[in-house]
Design a protein around this motif. Structure first.
Motif, PDB file in Angstrom:
ATOM      1  N   ARG A  73       0.826  -1.206   0.000  1.00 17.19           N
ATOM      2  CA  ARG A  73       0.000   0.000   0.000  1.00 17.19           C
ATOM      3  C   ARG A  73       0.865   1.263   0.000  1.00 17.19           C
ATOM      4  O   ARG A  73       0.395   2.321  -0.348  1.00 17.19           O
ATOM      5  CB  ARG A  73      -0.913   0.027   1.220  1.00 17.19           C
ATOM      6  N   GLU A  74       2.105   1.113   0.433  1.00 23.10           N
ATOM      7  CA  GLU A  74       3.030   2.249   0.464  1.00 23.10           C
ATOM      8  C   GLU A  74       4.383   1.792  -0.072  1.00 23.10           C
ATOM      9  O   GLU A  74       4.777   0.649   0.115  1.00 23.10           O
ATOM     10  CB  GLU A  74       3.184   2.784   1.880  1.00 23.10           C
ATOM     11  N   TRP A 130      -4.115  -2.389 -10.181  1.00 19.59           N
ATOM     12  CA  TRP A 130      -3.129  -2.580  -9.116  1.00 19.59           C
ATOM     13  C   TRP A 130      -3.740  -3.224  -7.876  1.00 19.59           C
ATOM     14  O   TRP A 130      -3.142  -4.093  -7.266  1.00 19.59           O
ATOM     15  CB  TRP A 130      -2.500  -1.232  -8.742  1.00 19.59           C
ATOM     16  N   TYR A 131      -4.947  -2.815  -7.522  1.00 18.57           N
ATOM     17  CA  TYR A 131      -5.571  -3.291  -6.285  1.00 18.57           C
ATOM     18  C   TYR A 131      -6.574  -4.415  -6.509  1.00 18.57           C
ATOM     19  O   TYR A 131      -7.426  -4.650  -5.673  1.00 18.57           O
ATOM     20  CB  TYR A 131      -6.264  -2.134  -5.567  1.00 18.57           C
ATOM     21  N   PRO A 149       2.220   6.825  -0.710  1.00 17.94           N
ATOM     22  CA  PRO A 149       1.066   5.984  -1.031  1.00 17.94           C
ATOM     23  C   PRO A 149       1.116   5.512  -2.484  1.00 17.94           C
ATOM     24  O   PRO A 149       1.540   6.249  -3.378  1.00 17.94           O
ATOM     25  CB  PRO A 149      -0.131   6.893  -0.807  1.00 17.94           C
ATOM     26  N   THR A 150       0.672   4.306  -2.710  1.00 17.61           N
ATOM     27  CA  THR A 150       0.700   3.747  -4.055  1.00 17.61           C
ATOM     28  C   THR A 150      -0.207   4.534  -4.997  1.00 17.61           C
ATOM     29  O   THR A 150       0.096   4.685  -6.177  1.00 17.61           O
ATOM     30  CB  THR A 150       0.278   2.274  -4.008  1.00 17.61           C
TER      31      THR A 150
END
Length: 66
Positions: free
Chosen positions: A3-4, A64-65, A13-14
């Protein structure tokens, strides 16, 4: 998927990195479509440009998520 990300001893932060990637992708797309007469077919060109940027950002963030 973190996440980071560590960047110069700071946690970034991503989504900020995805935002920068979206800006670059949008700039390349805008340059590629600059000579096409697309703006005469839309009611509000700035709104369409913003919507395209949001779509790019959402696509990269969703990828990405996932």
């Amino acid at each position: 998927m973190p996440r980071e990300w560590p960047l110069f001893d700071a946690s970034v932060p991503t989504l900020l990195l995805i935002l920068f990637a979206s800006v670059i992708a949008y700039a390349l797309l805008a340059e590629w479509t600059r000579n096409l007469p697309l703006e005469r077919w839309v009611w509000h060109p700035a709104l369409v440009r913003f919507a395209v940027f949001v779509c790019i950002f959402a696509a990269l963030g969703g990828w990405w998520y996932r």
